[in-house]
Design a protein around this motif. Structure first.
Motif, short mmCIF file in Angstrom:
data_model
loop_
_atom_site.label_atom_id
_atom_site.label_comp_id
_atom_site.label_asym_id
_atom_site.label_seq_id
_atom_site.Cartn_x
_atom_site.Cartn_y
_atom_site.Cartn_z
N VAL A 28 4.50 -0.28 -9.49
CA VAL A 28 3.30 -0.95 -9.02
C VAL A 28 2.22 -0.88 -10.08
N PRO A 309 3.80 -4.80 -2.91
CA PRO A 309 3.10 -3.56 -2.57
C PRO A 309 1.59 -3.74 -2.63
N GLU A 415 3.62 1.39 -2.59
CA GLU A 415 4.90 0.79 -2.20
C GLU A 415 5.00 0.70 -0.68
#
Ligand SMILES: Nc1nc2c(c(=O)[nH]1)N[C@H]1C(S)=C(S)[C@@H](COP(=O)(O)O)O[C@H]1N2
Ligand SMILES: [Mo]
Length: 422
Positions: A28, A309, A415
Protein backbone atom coordinates in the motif's frame (compact mmCIF):
# COMPACT_ATOMS: atom_id res chain seq x y z
CA UNK A 1 -6.62 21.24 -9.24
CA UNK A 2 -6.51 17.56 -8.44
CA UNK A 3 -4.56 16.63 -5.36
CA UNK A 4 -4.24 13.08 -6.54
CA UNK A 5 -0.82 12.22 -7.77
CA UNK A 6 -0.38 9.90 -10.74
CA UNK A 7 2.61 8.45 -8.91
CA UNK A 8 0.20 6.38 -6.86
CA UNK A 9 -1.22 4.56 -9.82
CA UNK A 10 1.53 2.01 -10.52
CA UNK A 11 1.65 0.87 -6.90
CA UNK A 12 -2.11 0.48 -6.85
CA UNK A 13 -2.13 -1.62 -9.97
CA UNK A 14 0.83 -3.57 -8.65
CA UNK A 15 -1.24 -4.29 -5.62
CA UNK A 16 -4.09 -5.65 -7.70
CA UNK A 17 -1.77 -7.80 -9.75
CA UNK A 18 -0.15 -9.17 -6.62
CA UNK A 19 -3.47 -9.93 -5.02
CA UNK A 20 -4.57 -11.74 -8.13
CA UNK A 21 -1.60 -14.03 -8.27
CA UNK A 22 -2.23 -14.91 -4.65
CA UNK A 23 0.41 -12.79 -2.93
CA UNK A 24 -0.97 -10.50 -0.27
CA UNK A 25 2.08 -8.48 0.68
CA UNK A 26 1.39 -4.97 1.92
CA UNK A 27 2.22 -2.82 -1.05
CA UNK A 28 0.00 0.00 0.00
CA UNK A 29 1.64 3.18 -1.20
CA UNK A 30 0.95 6.20 0.97
CA UNK A 31 -0.86 8.77 -1.09
CA UNK A 32 0.87 12.02 -1.94
CA UNK A 33 -2.40 13.75 -1.18
CA UNK A 34 -1.39 13.54 2.45
CA UNK A 35 1.43 16.00 1.79
CA UNK A 36 0.78 19.63 2.43
CA UNK A 37 3.39 20.97 -0.08
CA UNK A 38 2.47 24.17 -1.84
CA UNK A 39 0.97 23.45 -5.24
CA UNK A 40 3.54 23.95 -8.04
CA UNK A 41 2.61 26.13 -11.05
CA UNK A 42 0.66 24.02 -13.53
CA UNK A 43 3.05 22.70 -16.18
CA UNK A 44 2.06 22.00 -19.81
CA UNK A 45 2.07 18.21 -20.33
CA UNK A 46 3.16 16.63 -23.63
CA UNK A 47 -0.43 15.80 -24.63
CA UNK A 48 -1.34 19.49 -24.57
CA UNK A 49 1.35 20.29 -27.15
CA UNK A 50 0.23 18.14 -30.06
CA UNK A 51 -2.98 17.30 -31.93
CA UNK A 52 -4.93 14.41 -30.55
CA UNK A 53 -6.24 11.49 -32.57
CA UNK A 54 -9.12 12.13 -34.96
CA UNK A 55 -12.76 11.16 -34.87
CA UNK A 56 -13.58 7.55 -35.74
CA UNK A 57 -10.04 6.66 -34.74
CA UNK A 58 -11.91 3.81 -33.07
CA UNK A 59 -15.21 3.14 -34.96
CA UNK A 60 -16.57 1.40 -31.87
CA UNK A 61 -15.08 3.26 -28.92
CA UNK A 62 -13.19 1.58 -26.09
CA UNK A 63 -12.28 2.74 -22.58
CA UNK A 64 -9.08 4.77 -22.12
CA UNK A 65 -5.89 2.72 -22.50
CA UNK A 66 -5.21 3.58 -18.84
CA UNK A 67 -8.24 1.52 -17.79
CA UNK A 68 -7.02 -1.82 -19.16
CA UNK A 69 -7.08 -3.40 -15.69
CA UNK A 70 -10.89 -3.04 -15.58
CA UNK A 71 -11.94 -6.40 -17.00
CA UNK A 72 -14.11 -9.42 -16.32
CA UNK A 73 -12.16 -12.18 -14.65
CA UNK A 74 -12.49 -15.93 -14.54
CA UNK A 75 -11.33 -18.55 -12.01
CA UNK A 76 -10.07 -21.52 -14.08
CA UNK A 77 -10.17 -23.95 -11.14
CA UNK A 78 -13.83 -23.22 -10.44
CA UNK A 79 -15.33 -24.65 -13.63
CA UNK A 80 -14.67 -27.65 -15.87
CA UNK A 81 -14.48 -25.66 -19.13
CA UNK A 82 -14.78 -22.08 -20.34
CA UNK A 83 -18.15 -22.97 -21.89
CA UNK A 84 -19.69 -24.13 -18.61
CA UNK A 85 -18.39 -21.28 -16.53
CA UNK A 86 -18.88 -17.81 -15.13
CA UNK A 87 -16.92 -14.59 -15.39
CA UNK A 88 -17.03 -11.94 -12.67
CA UNK A 89 -17.63 -8.23 -13.14
CA UNK A 90 -15.04 -5.83 -11.64
CA UNK A 91 -17.23 -4.27 -8.91
CA UNK A 92 -14.11 -2.67 -7.41
CA UNK A 93 -13.83 -0.37 -10.45
CA UNK A 94 -17.53 0.11 -11.04
CA UNK A 95 -19.26 3.50 -10.75
CA UNK A 96 -22.94 4.31 -10.79
CA UNK A 97 -25.63 1.68 -11.29
CA UNK A 98 -25.30 0.63 -14.96
CA UNK A 99 -22.75 -2.03 -15.87
CA UNK A 100 -20.97 -1.24 -19.16
CA UNK A 101 -21.97 -3.95 -21.62
CA UNK A 102 -18.43 -5.25 -22.04
CA UNK A 103 -18.13 -5.81 -18.28
CA UNK A 104 -21.46 -7.57 -17.64
CA UNK A 105 -20.80 -10.81 -15.71
CA UNK A 106 -21.36 -13.99 -17.73
CA UNK A 107 -22.76 -17.36 -16.83
CA UNK A 108 -23.09 -19.89 -19.61
CA UNK A 109 -23.92 -23.58 -19.34
CA UNK A 110 -22.83 -24.46 -22.89
CA UNK A 111 -21.02 -21.42 -24.22
CA UNK A 112 -22.26 -18.43 -26.20
CA UNK A 113 -24.12 -19.40 -29.39
CA UNK A 114 -23.57 -17.31 -32.51
CA UNK A 115 -27.17 -16.60 -33.49
CA UNK A 116 -28.17 -15.01 -36.79
CA UNK A 117 -31.09 -12.72 -35.84
CA UNK A 118 -32.61 -13.17 -39.31
CA UNK A 119 -33.08 -16.85 -38.54
CA UNK A 120 -33.93 -16.74 -34.86
CA UNK A 121 -37.54 -17.18 -33.76
CA UNK A 122 -39.46 -17.16 -30.51
CA UNK A 123 -42.47 -19.47 -30.29
CA UNK A 124 -45.27 -19.18 -27.73
CA UNK A 125 -47.35 -22.35 -27.51
CA UNK A 126 -49.03 -24.82 -25.13
CA UNK A 127 -52.21 -23.76 -23.34
CA UNK A 128 -52.93 -20.82 -25.66
CA UNK A 129 -55.73 -20.12 -28.13
CA UNK A 130 -53.34 -19.20 -30.91
CA UNK A 131 -49.69 -20.35 -30.96
CA UNK A 132 -47.45 -17.52 -32.18
CA UNK A 133 -44.00 -17.05 -33.62
CA UNK A 134 -41.96 -13.84 -33.37
CA UNK A 135 -38.77 -12.63 -35.02
CA UNK A 136 -36.73 -9.84 -33.43
CA UNK A 137 -38.25 -7.41 -35.94
CA UNK A 138 -41.72 -8.54 -34.87
CA UNK A 139 -40.85 -7.79 -31.24
CA UNK A 140 -39.58 -4.33 -32.16
CA UNK A 141 -43.01 -3.49 -33.59
CA UNK A 142 -44.68 -3.93 -30.18
CA UNK A 143 -44.87 -1.06 -27.67
CA UNK A 144 -41.63 -1.26 -25.69
CA UNK A 145 -40.55 -0.41 -22.17
CA UNK A 146 -37.14 0.70 -20.85
CA UNK A 147 -36.27 -0.46 -17.35
CA UNK A 148 -33.14 -0.59 -15.23
CA UNK A 149 -32.75 -3.93 -13.43
CA UNK A 150 -29.92 -6.01 -12.03
CA UNK A 151 -29.34 -9.67 -12.78
CA UNK A 152 -27.66 -11.66 -10.02
CA UNK A 153 -26.65 -15.31 -10.26
CA UNK A 154 -28.11 -17.36 -7.40
CA UNK A 155 -24.54 -18.61 -6.98
CA UNK A 156 -23.12 -15.16 -6.17
CA UNK A 157 -21.09 -15.76 -2.99
CA UNK A 158 -21.52 -19.52 -3.29
CA UNK A 159 -18.05 -20.33 -1.94
CA UNK A 160 -18.49 -18.01 1.05
CA UNK A 161 -21.29 -20.00 2.69
CA UNK A 162 -18.99 -22.01 4.96
CA UNK A 163 -15.94 -19.76 5.33
CA UNK A 164 -14.22 -16.74 3.80
CA UNK A 165 -12.57 -18.05 0.64
CA UNK A 166 -11.90 -15.45 -1.99
CA UNK A 167 -9.99 -12.39 -0.99
CA UNK A 168 -11.19 -10.08 -3.74
CA UNK A 169 -14.49 -8.19 -4.12
CA UNK A 170 -14.63 -9.16 -7.80
CA UNK A 171 -14.91 -12.83 -6.79
CA UNK A 172 -16.97 -12.57 -3.60
CA UNK A 173 -19.73 -10.46 -5.20
CA UNK A 174 -19.02 -10.12 -8.94
CA UNK A 175 -21.87 -12.29 -10.25
CA UNK A 176 -24.21 -9.30 -10.41
CA UNK A 177 -24.59 -6.68 -13.11
CA UNK A 178 -27.16 -4.16 -14.18
CA UNK A 179 -28.44 -2.60 -17.37
CA UNK A 180 -31.17 -0.51 -18.86
CA UNK A 181 -33.15 -3.14 -20.77
CA UNK A 182 -35.45 -2.47 -23.70
CA UNK A 183 -38.11 -4.98 -24.59
CA UNK A 184 -41.74 -6.02 -24.68
CA UNK A 185 -43.82 -6.88 -21.61
CA UNK A 186 -44.39 -10.64 -21.79
CA UNK A 187 -48.05 -10.08 -20.91
CA UNK A 188 -48.55 -8.28 -24.26
CA UNK A 189 -47.27 -11.32 -26.14
CA UNK A 190 -49.35 -13.67 -23.99
CA UNK A 191 -52.45 -11.54 -24.62
CA UNK A 192 -51.86 -11.92 -28.35
CA UNK A 193 -51.67 -15.69 -27.94
CA UNK A 194 -54.58 -15.86 -25.48
CA UNK A 195 -53.71 -17.84 -22.33
CA UNK A 196 -56.23 -20.61 -21.68
CA UNK A 197 -58.08 -21.04 -18.40
CA UNK A 198 -56.25 -23.28 -15.96
CA UNK A 199 -52.78 -22.26 -17.11
CA UNK A 200 -50.49 -21.45 -14.16
CA UNK A 201 -46.89 -21.98 -15.22
CA UNK A 202 -44.66 -21.22 -18.17
CA UNK A 203 -41.48 -22.80 -19.48
CA UNK A 204 -38.76 -20.68 -21.07
CA UNK A 205 -36.16 -22.40 -23.24
CA UNK A 206 -32.89 -21.07 -24.67
CA UNK A 207 -31.40 -21.74 -28.11
CA UNK A 208 -27.92 -22.54 -26.73
CA UNK A 209 -26.47 -26.05 -26.83
CA UNK A 210 -27.55 -26.45 -23.18
CA UNK A 211 -31.17 -25.99 -24.28
CA UNK A 212 -31.42 -24.41 -20.88
CA UNK A 213 -35.03 -24.35 -19.70
CA UNK A 214 -36.73 -23.08 -16.59
CA UNK A 215 -40.32 -23.02 -15.30
CA UNK A 216 -41.83 -19.88 -13.81
CA UNK A 217 -45.30 -18.93 -12.58
CA UNK A 218 -47.81 -17.14 -14.81
CA UNK A 219 -48.23 -14.44 -12.13
CA UNK A 220 -44.68 -13.18 -12.80
CA UNK A 221 -45.30 -13.24 -16.55
CA UNK A 222 -48.37 -11.04 -16.08
CA UNK A 223 -46.56 -8.78 -13.62
CA UNK A 224 -43.20 -7.35 -14.77
CA UNK A 225 -41.62 -10.02 -17.01
CA UNK A 226 -40.08 -8.76 -20.25
CA UNK A 227 -38.73 -10.20 -23.45
CA UNK A 228 -35.76 -7.88 -24.00
CA UNK A 229 -33.71 -7.27 -27.12
CA UNK A 230 -31.59 -4.28 -26.11
CA UNK A 231 -29.16 -3.54 -23.29
CA UNK A 232 -27.90 -0.04 -22.49
CA UNK A 233 -28.90 1.42 -25.82
CA UNK A 234 -27.62 -1.26 -28.16
CA UNK A 235 -28.80 -4.71 -29.13
CA UNK A 236 -28.11 -7.35 -26.47
CA UNK A 237 -24.54 -8.59 -26.33
CA UNK A 238 -24.12 -12.19 -27.53
CA UNK A 239 -23.07 -13.07 -23.98
CA UNK A 240 -26.32 -11.66 -22.59
CA UNK A 241 -28.67 -13.53 -24.92
CA UNK A 242 -28.60 -11.89 -28.37
CA UNK A 243 -31.02 -11.48 -30.02
CA UNK A 244 -33.64 -11.94 -27.26
CA UNK A 245 -33.79 -12.83 -23.61
CA UNK A 246 -36.35 -13.39 -20.88
CA UNK A 247 -36.02 -10.88 -18.06
CA UNK A 248 -37.69 -11.70 -14.74
CA UNK A 249 -36.77 -8.62 -12.69
CA UNK A 250 -35.31 -9.38 -9.25
CA UNK A 251 -35.33 -13.13 -9.80
CA UNK A 252 -32.32 -15.44 -9.74
CA UNK A 253 -30.06 -15.22 -12.80
CA UNK A 254 -30.89 -18.70 -14.07
CA UNK A 255 -34.57 -17.75 -14.51
CA UNK A 256 -33.53 -15.05 -17.02
CA UNK A 257 -33.25 -17.41 -19.98
CA UNK A 258 -30.90 -16.12 -22.69
CA UNK A 259 -31.19 -16.73 -26.43
CA UNK A 260 -34.92 -17.26 -25.75
CA UNK A 261 -36.59 -19.48 -28.38
CA UNK A 262 -39.65 -21.00 -26.77
CA UNK A 263 -42.25 -20.21 -24.11
CA UNK A 264 -44.67 -22.98 -23.33
CA UNK A 265 -47.80 -22.34 -21.30
CA UNK A 266 -48.93 -25.12 -18.95
CA UNK A 267 -50.45 -26.10 -15.65
CA UNK A 268 -47.46 -27.07 -13.52
CA UNK A 269 -43.67 -26.71 -13.44
CA UNK A 270 -41.69 -28.95 -15.79
CA UNK A 271 -39.05 -30.05 -13.22
CA UNK A 272 -36.14 -29.44 -15.57
CA UNK A 273 -32.53 -30.20 -14.71
CA UNK A 274 -31.68 -26.63 -13.60
CA UNK A 275 -34.61 -26.60 -11.13
CA UNK A 276 -34.15 -30.05 -9.58
CA UNK A 277 -30.55 -31.31 -9.71
CA UNK A 278 -29.19 -27.77 -9.40
CA UNK A 279 -30.41 -24.35 -8.25
CA UNK A 280 -32.21 -25.78 -5.23
CA UNK A 281 -31.22 -24.99 -1.61
CA UNK A 282 -30.43 -28.00 0.59
CA UNK A 283 -31.70 -27.32 4.12
CA UNK A 284 -30.48 -28.79 7.45
CA UNK A 285 -33.58 -31.06 7.49
CA UNK A 286 -32.26 -32.80 4.37
CA UNK A 287 -35.05 -31.35 2.27
CA UNK A 288 -34.29 -28.90 -0.52
CA UNK A 289 -36.06 -25.64 -1.24
CA UNK A 290 -37.12 -25.43 -4.88
CA UNK A 291 -38.23 -22.48 -7.02
CA UNK A 292 -36.73 -19.89 -4.67
CA UNK A 293 -36.81 -17.27 -7.36
CA UNK A 294 -36.33 -13.98 -5.52
CA UNK A 295 -32.86 -12.56 -4.93
CA UNK A 296 -33.41 -11.15 -1.45
CA UNK A 297 -31.90 -7.84 -0.36
CA UNK A 298 -28.11 -7.67 -0.24
CA UNK A 299 -25.39 -5.04 -0.04
CA UNK A 300 -21.61 -4.78 -0.01
CA UNK A 301 -19.01 -2.10 0.64
CA UNK A 302 -17.02 -1.54 -2.55
CA UNK A 303 -14.70 1.24 -1.29
CA UNK A 304 -12.52 0.17 0.38
CA UNK A 305 -12.19 -3.48 -0.61
CA UNK A 306 -9.36 -6.01 -0.89
CA UNK A 307 -8.43 -4.63 -4.34
CA UNK A 308 -8.35 -1.01 -3.14
CA UNK A 309 -6.92 -0.61 0.35
CA UNK A 310 -7.24 2.57 2.37
CA UNK A 311 -4.32 4.84 1.52
CA UNK A 312 -4.49 7.37 4.34
CA UNK A 313 -5.67 7.75 7.90
CA UNK A 314 -8.29 10.39 8.47
CA UNK A 315 -11.33 11.38 6.50
CA UNK A 316 -12.82 8.67 4.24
CA UNK A 317 -15.84 8.21 2.04
CA UNK A 318 -17.03 4.62 2.38
CA UNK A 319 -19.07 3.52 -0.64
CA UNK A 320 -21.09 0.54 -1.71
CA UNK A 321 -23.93 -1.10 -3.58
CA UNK A 322 -27.28 -2.35 -2.32
CA UNK A 323 -30.15 -4.09 -4.09
CA UNK A 324 -33.31 -6.10 -3.54
CA UNK A 325 -35.20 -8.50 -5.77
CA UNK A 326 -38.41 -7.51 -3.97
CA UNK A 327 -38.45 -3.82 -4.81
CA UNK A 328 -36.61 -0.65 -3.87
CA UNK A 329 -33.82 -0.20 -1.38
CA UNK A 330 -35.16 1.78 1.59
CA UNK A 331 -32.05 2.33 3.69
CA UNK A 332 -28.51 1.13 4.21
CA UNK A 333 -26.63 1.15 7.50
CA UNK A 334 -22.88 0.81 7.90
CA UNK A 335 -20.95 -0.57 10.87
CA UNK A 336 -17.27 -0.06 11.61
CA UNK A 337 -17.16 -2.45 14.57
CA UNK A 338 -18.48 -5.70 13.15
CA UNK A 339 -22.17 -4.97 13.63
CA UNK A 340 -22.27 -3.61 17.19
CA UNK A 341 -23.10 -0.05 16.15
CA UNK A 342 -24.75 1.09 12.94
CA UNK A 343 -24.95 4.45 11.18
CA UNK A 344 -27.32 5.31 8.38
CA UNK A 345 -25.67 5.85 4.98
CA UNK A 346 -26.71 8.34 2.27
CA UNK A 347 -28.40 6.84 -0.78
CA UNK A 348 -26.82 8.54 -3.78
CA UNK A 349 -28.44 8.52 -7.18
CA UNK A 350 -31.63 6.88 -8.30
CA UNK A 351 -33.48 4.39 -6.10
CA UNK A 352 -35.19 2.23 -8.70
CA UNK A 353 -37.26 -0.93 -8.40
CA UNK A 354 -35.18 -4.17 -8.38
CA UNK A 355 -32.14 -2.17 -9.27
CA UNK A 356 -28.67 -1.46 -7.93
CA UNK A 357 -28.60 1.47 -5.51
CA UNK A 358 -25.51 3.39 -4.38
CA UNK A 359 -24.73 4.36 -0.82
CA UNK A 360 -22.01 6.43 0.85
CA UNK A 361 -21.03 7.40 4.35
CA UNK A 362 -18.32 9.69 5.72
CA UNK A 363 -15.95 8.17 8.24
CA UNK A 364 -12.86 9.29 10.10
CA UNK A 365 -10.36 6.44 10.31
CA UNK A 366 -7.98 6.69 13.24
CA UNK A 367 -5.70 4.02 11.75
CA UNK A 368 -6.90 1.20 13.98
CA UNK A 369 -8.23 -2.19 13.00
CA UNK A 370 -11.91 -2.00 12.02
CA UNK A 371 -14.62 -4.42 10.85
CA UNK A 372 -16.59 -2.81 8.04
CA UNK A 373 -20.09 -4.03 7.22
CA UNK A 374 -23.15 -2.79 5.36
CA UNK A 375 -26.76 -3.87 5.89
CA UNK A 376 -29.66 -3.05 3.58
CA UNK A 377 -33.35 -2.77 4.40
CA UNK A 378 -35.73 -2.90 1.43
CA UNK A 379 -39.16 -1.34 0.97
CA UNK A 380 -40.90 -4.50 2.22
CA UNK A 381 -39.06 -4.07 5.54
CA UNK A 382 -36.82 -7.10 4.89
CA UNK A 383 -33.43 -6.72 6.62
CA UNK A 384 -30.28 -8.27 5.12
CA UNK A 385 -29.24 -11.14 7.45
CA UNK A 386 -25.89 -11.68 9.13
CA UNK A 387 -24.06 -14.86 8.16
CA UNK A 388 -25.07 -16.34 11.52
CA UNK A 389 -28.74 -15.61 10.87
CA UNK A 390 -28.54 -17.02 7.35
CA UNK A 391 -26.86 -20.21 8.60
CA UNK A 392 -29.52 -20.59 11.29
CA UNK A 393 -32.12 -20.57 8.52
CA UNK A 394 -30.37 -22.64 5.88
CA UNK A 395 -27.48 -24.53 7.48
CA UNK A 396 -24.14 -24.79 5.69
CA UNK A 397 -25.02 -27.14 2.82
CA UNK A 398 -27.22 -24.65 1.02
CA UNK A 399 -25.11 -23.21 -1.79
CA UNK A 400 -27.27 -20.64 -3.50
CA UNK A 401 -28.83 -17.36 -2.40
CA UNK A 402 -26.11 -16.21 -0.03
CA UNK A 403 -27.25 -12.66 0.71
CA UNK A 404 -25.53 -12.35 4.07
CA UNK A 405 -23.71 -9.28 5.38
CA UNK A 406 -20.09 -9.06 4.16
CA UNK A 407 -17.34 -8.23 6.64
CA UNK A 408 -14.14 -6.49 5.54
CA UNK A 409 -11.33 -6.45 8.10
CA UNK A 410 -9.43 -3.18 7.73
CA UNK A 411 -5.86 -3.66 8.97
CA UNK A 412 -3.81 -0.75 10.39
CA UNK A 413 -1.69 -1.03 7.20
CA UNK A 414 -4.76 -0.05 5.18
CA UNK A 415 -5.16 -3.50 3.64
CA UNK A 416 -8.68 -4.92 3.52
CA UNK A 417 -9.34 -8.61 4.06
CA UNK A 418 -12.41 -10.79 3.51
CA UNK A 419 -13.28 -12.30 6.93
CA UNK A 420 -16.25 -13.89 8.63
CA UNK A 421 -17.22 -13.15 12.23
CA UNK A 422 -19.70 -14.45 14.79
N1 LIG B 1 -30.04 -20.13 -22.38
C1 LIG B 1 -29.35 -19.88 -21.26
N2 LIG B 1 -29.83 -18.94 -20.41
C2 LIG B 1 -29.16 -18.66 -19.26
C3 LIG B 1 -27.97 -19.36 -18.94
C4 LIG B 1 -27.47 -20.32 -19.85
O1 LIG B 1 -26.43 -20.94 -19.67
N3 LIG B 1 -28.20 -20.56 -20.99
N4 LIG B 1 -27.35 -19.10 -17.72
C5 LIG B 1 -28.23 -18.56 -16.67
C6 LIG B 1 -27.55 -18.16 -15.46
S1 LIG B 1 -27.14 -19.38 -14.36
C7 LIG B 1 -27.37 -16.85 -15.13
S2 LIG B 1 -26.71 -16.40 -13.65
C8 LIG B 1 -27.68 -15.78 -16.09
C9 LIG B 1 -26.42 -14.99 -16.40
O2 LIG B 1 -26.69 -13.94 -17.26
P1 LIG B 1 -25.50 -13.15 -17.96
O3 LIG B 1 -24.56 -14.17 -18.57
O4 LIG B 1 -26.14 -12.25 -18.94
O5 LIG B 1 -24.80 -12.40 -16.86
O6 LIG B 1 -28.22 -16.28 -17.32
C10 LIG B 1 -29.05 -17.40 -17.18
N5 LIG B 1 -29.66 -17.71 -18.44
MO1 LIG C 1 -26.64 -18.41 -12.28
Amino acid sequence: MSRHNKKNEPSRRGFIRNSLIGGFAALVGRSASAKTDAIAPLSVPSWSKELGSGTVNEPYGKPSVFEKHVVRRFLPWMFPTRQAAASFTPLQDFHGIITPNGLFFERHHAGVPKIDPAEHKLVIHGMVDKPLMFTVDDLKRFPCVNRVHFIECAGNGVLEQRSAQLNLLQFTHGLISSAEWTGVPLKLLLNEAGVRKGAKWLLAEGADAAGLARSFPLDKALDDALVVYAQNGEMLRAEQGYPMRLLLPGWEGIANVKWLRRIEVGERPWEMREETATYTDLLPSGKARQYTFIQEAKSVITTPCPEYPVLNKGQQVIRGLAWSGEGKVKRVDVSFDGGRNWQQARLTGPQLDKSLTRFEIDWFWNGQEALLQSRVVDETGYVQPSLKELRALRGVNSMYHNNSIQTWLLHPSGEVENVQIG
